[in-house]
Design a protein around this motif. Structure first.
Motif, PDB file in Angstrom:
ATOM      1  N   PHE A 101      13.454  -3.719   1.374  1.00 19.94           N
ATOM      2  CA  PHE A 101      13.303  -2.285   1.532  1.00 19.94           C
ATOM      3  C   PHE A 101      14.489  -1.744   2.311  1.00 19.94           C
ATOM      4  CE2 PHE A 101      11.398  -4.222   5.231  1.00 19.94           C
ATOM      5  CZ  PHE A 101      11.690  -3.373   6.283  1.00 19.94           C
ATOM      6  N   ARG A 102      14.587  -0.434   2.373  1.00 15.85           N
ATOM      7  CA  ARG A 102      15.611   0.235   3.175  1.00 15.85           C
ATOM      8  C   ARG A 102      14.951   0.860   4.392  1.00 15.85           C
ATOM      9  NH1 ARG A 102      20.518   0.816   0.600  1.00 15.85           N
ATOM     10  NH2 ARG A 102      20.396   0.951  -1.659  1.00 15.85           N
ATOM     11  N   PHE A 143      14.776  -1.249  -3.924  1.00 13.95           N
ATOM     12  CA  PHE A 143      14.235  -1.262  -2.566  1.00 13.95           C
ATOM     13  C   PHE A 143      13.012  -0.374  -2.405  1.00 13.95           C
ATOM     14  CE2 PHE A 143      18.703  -2.248  -2.394  1.00 13.95           C
ATOM     15  CZ  PHE A 143      18.743  -3.336  -1.542  1.00 13.95           C
ATOM     16  N   ALA A 144      12.405   0.069  -3.489  1.00 12.04           N
ATOM     17  CA  ALA A 144      11.288   0.997  -3.394  1.00 12.04           C
ATOM     18  C   ALA A 144      10.171   0.587  -4.353  1.00 12.04           C
ATOM     19  CB  ALA A 144      11.742   2.421  -3.709  1.00 12.04           C
ATOM     20  N   ALA A 145       8.965   0.973  -3.992  1.00  9.74           N
ATOM     21  CA  ALA A 145       7.796   0.841  -4.865  1.00  9.74           C
ATOM     22  C   ALA A 145       6.930   2.068  -4.614  1.00  9.74           C
ATOM     23  CB  ALA A 145       7.024  -0.440  -4.575  1.00  9.74           C
ATOM     24  N   LEU A 182      -1.992  -6.970  -0.928  1.00  8.04           N
ATOM     25  CA  LEU A 182      -0.533  -6.853  -1.018  1.00  8.04           C
ATOM     26  C   LEU A 182      -0.110  -6.461  -2.429  1.00  8.04           C
ATOM     27  CD1 LEU A 182       0.672  -9.962   1.016  1.00  8.04           C
ATOM     28  CD2 LEU A 182       0.838  -7.569   1.710  1.00  8.04           C
ATOM     29  N   GLN A 183      -0.642  -7.175  -3.428  1.00  6.76           N
ATOM     30  CA  GLN A 183      -0.278  -6.888  -4.816  1.00  6.76           C
ATOM     31  C   GLN A 183      -0.676  -5.469  -5.216  1.00  6.76           C
ATOM     32  OE1 GLN A 183      -2.235 -10.456  -6.501  1.00  6.76           O
ATOM     33  NE2 GLN A 183      -0.357 -10.669  -7.688  1.00  6.76           N
ATOM     34  N   ASN A 184      -1.843  -5.021  -4.781  1.00  8.86           N
ATOM     35  CA  ASN A 184      -2.341  -3.702  -5.177  1.00  8.86           C
ATOM     36  C   ASN A 184      -1.644  -2.566  -4.451  1.00  8.86           C
ATOM     37  OD1 ASN A 184      -4.095  -4.931  -6.934  1.00  8.86           O
ATOM     38  ND2 ASN A 184      -5.841  -4.804  -5.560  1.00  8.86           N
ATOM     39  N   THR A 185      -0.930  -2.882  -3.370  1.00  7.95           N
ATOM     40  CA  THR A 185      -0.219  -1.853  -2.617  1.00  7.95           C
ATOM     41  C   THR A 185       1.282  -1.909  -2.861  1.00  7.95           C
ATOM     42  OG1 THR A 185      -1.909  -1.874  -0.903  1.00  7.95           O
ATOM     43  CG2 THR A 185       0.215  -0.909  -0.310  1.00  7.95           C
ATOM     44  N   PHE A 186       1.856  -3.097  -2.749  1.00  7.58           N
ATOM     45  CA  PHE A 186       3.317  -3.250  -2.822  1.00  7.58           C
ATOM     46  C   PHE A 186       3.805  -3.847  -4.139  1.00  7.58           C
ATOM     47  CE2 PHE A 186       2.160  -3.948   1.711  1.00  7.58           C
ATOM     48  CZ  PHE A 186       2.697  -2.783   2.226  1.00  7.58           C
ATOM     49  N   GLY A 187       2.919  -4.424  -4.922  1.00  2.00           N
ATOM     50  CA  GLY A 187       3.325  -5.138  -6.129  1.00  2.00           C
ATOM     51  C   GLY A 187       3.730  -6.563  -5.790  1.00  2.00           C
ATOM     52  N   MET A 188       4.296  -7.226  -6.754  1.00  2.00           N
ATOM     53  CA  MET A 188       4.740  -8.606  -6.535  1.00  2.00           C
ATOM     54  C   MET A 188       5.983  -8.614  -5.651  1.00  2.00           C
ATOM     55  SD  MET A 188       2.502 -10.523  -7.779  1.00  2.00           S
ATOM     56  CE  MET A 188       3.351 -12.083  -7.580  1.00  2.00           C
ATOM     57  N   GLU A 226       3.299   7.968  -3.071  1.00  6.34           N
ATOM     58  CA  GLU A 226       3.848   7.404  -1.837  1.00  6.34           C
ATOM     59  C   GLU A 226       4.797   6.245  -2.143  1.00  6.34           C
ATOM     60  OE1 GLU A 226       2.289   5.423   2.357  1.00  6.34           O
ATOM     61  OE2 GLU A 226       0.893   5.623   0.688  1.00  6.34           O
ATOM     62  N   GLN A 227       5.963   6.276  -1.516  1.00  4.41           N
ATOM     63  CA  GLN A 227       6.884   5.144  -1.550  1.00  4.41           C
ATOM     64  C   GLN A 227       6.418   4.206  -0.427  1.00  4.41           C
ATOM     65  OE1 GLN A 227       9.001   2.333  -1.315  1.00  4.41           O
ATOM     66  NE2 GLN A 227      10.119   3.428   0.259  1.00  4.41           N
ATOM     67  N   VAL A 228       6.003   2.993  -0.792  1.00  2.00           N
ATOM     68  CA  VAL A 228       5.288   2.133   0.151  1.00  2.00           C
ATOM     69  C   VAL A 228       6.129   1.028   0.784  1.00  2.00           C
ATOM     70  CG1 VAL A 228       3.016   2.592  -0.810  1.00  2.00           C
ATOM     71  CG2 VAL A 228       4.389   0.724  -1.759  1.00  2.00           C
ATOM     72  N   LEU A 229       7.305   0.748   0.265  1.00  3.61           N
ATOM     73  CA  LEU A 229       8.129  -0.314   0.863  1.00  3.61           C
ATOM     74  C   LEU A 229       8.892   0.269   2.050  1.00  3.61           C
ATOM     75  CD1 LEU A 229       9.477  -2.256  -2.250  1.00  3.61           C
ATOM     76  CD2 LEU A 229       7.487  -2.762  -0.829  1.00  3.61           C
ATOM     77  N   THR A 230       8.192   0.347   3.183  1.00  3.08           N
ATOM     78  CA  THR A 230       8.772   0.909   4.406  1.00  3.08           C
ATOM     79  C   THR A 230       8.451  -0.001   5.589  1.00  3.08           C
ATOM     80  OG1 THR A 230       6.827   2.211   5.039  1.00  3.08           O
ATOM     81  CG2 THR A 230       8.425   3.273   3.548  1.00  3.08           C
ATOM     82  N   GLN A 231       9.289   0.071   6.595  1.00  3.78           N
ATOM     83  CA  GLN A 231       9.078  -0.686   7.832  1.00  3.78           C
ATOM     84  C   GLN A 231       7.704  -0.360   8.416  1.00  3.78           C
ATOM     85  OE1 GLN A 231      11.805  -2.518   9.547  1.00  3.78           O
ATOM     86  NE2 GLN A 231      10.482  -3.162  11.212  1.00  3.78           N
ATOM     87  N   GLN A 232       7.374   0.922   8.485  1.00  3.97           N
ATOM     88  CA  GLN A 232       6.106   1.340   9.083  1.00  3.97           C
ATOM     89  C   GLN A 232       4.908   0.756   8.340  1.00  3.97           C
ATOM     90  OE1 GLN A 232       5.511   5.566   9.279  1.00  3.97           O
ATOM     91  NE2 GLN A 232       3.699   5.366  10.562  1.00  3.97           N
TER      92      GLN A 232
END
Length: 156
Positions: free
Chosen positions: A120-121, A57-59, A95-101, A74-80
């Protein structure tokens, strides 16, 4: 043999992207964490992306300056982060460069494009962000759902 397994488990548990501190050298980070999921060139250095998807649940974006020193973690998989995506300007590459696939890519009849789903959580809740990309690969909207537990094995 059991002691060796416990030691290996302890060492692996210590090698987490979240624990990397600013100032760390890129080579040392890679030695601890292993190869990144993706490497992205930045105007002033390089980003190493470490993603736990599809199972996690994290990237983590670990950004290094031109001298190879960690300047941001920075852990980027967040609601915010998903709520603040620049609609109409961000693209598939952003999207790919920030969150990955994503966890998955889908299409539905009522939207002419792809829907990238990331998990994500939010606190202890399991959530999904569904990022809608038009045919040109531009972000058009983001919708959120709760991730439902997998009950199909509950009978077994």
């Amino acid at each position: 043999m059991l002691a060796l397994g416990a030691l290996v488990g302890l060492l692996v548990a210590c090698a987490l992207p979240a624990r990397e501190q600013p100032g760390a050298l890129r080579a040392e980070v890679v030695a601890r964490l292993g190869p990144p999921t993706a490497t992205i060139a930045l105007p002033s250095g390089e980003r190493l992306l470490y993603s736990e998807l599809p199972a996690g649940f994290a990237a983590y974006n670990l950004d290094f300056d031109a001298s190879g020193r960690l300047v941001r973690n920075e852990q980027v998989l967040t609601q915010q982060r998903f709520e603040n995506l620049p609609i109409g300007t961000w693209t598939r590459a952003d999207l790919q460069n920030t969150f990955g696939m994503p966890l998955r890519v889908e299409q539905v009849a009522r939207f002419d494009g792809d829907i990238w789903t990331y998990r994500f959580r939010q606190n202890s809740d399991l959530r999904q962000a569904h990022v809608h990309l038009d045919r040109q690969g531009v972000v058009r909207q983001v919708l959120f759902t709760d991730e439902l537990p997998n009950f199909h094995n509950a009978r077994d």
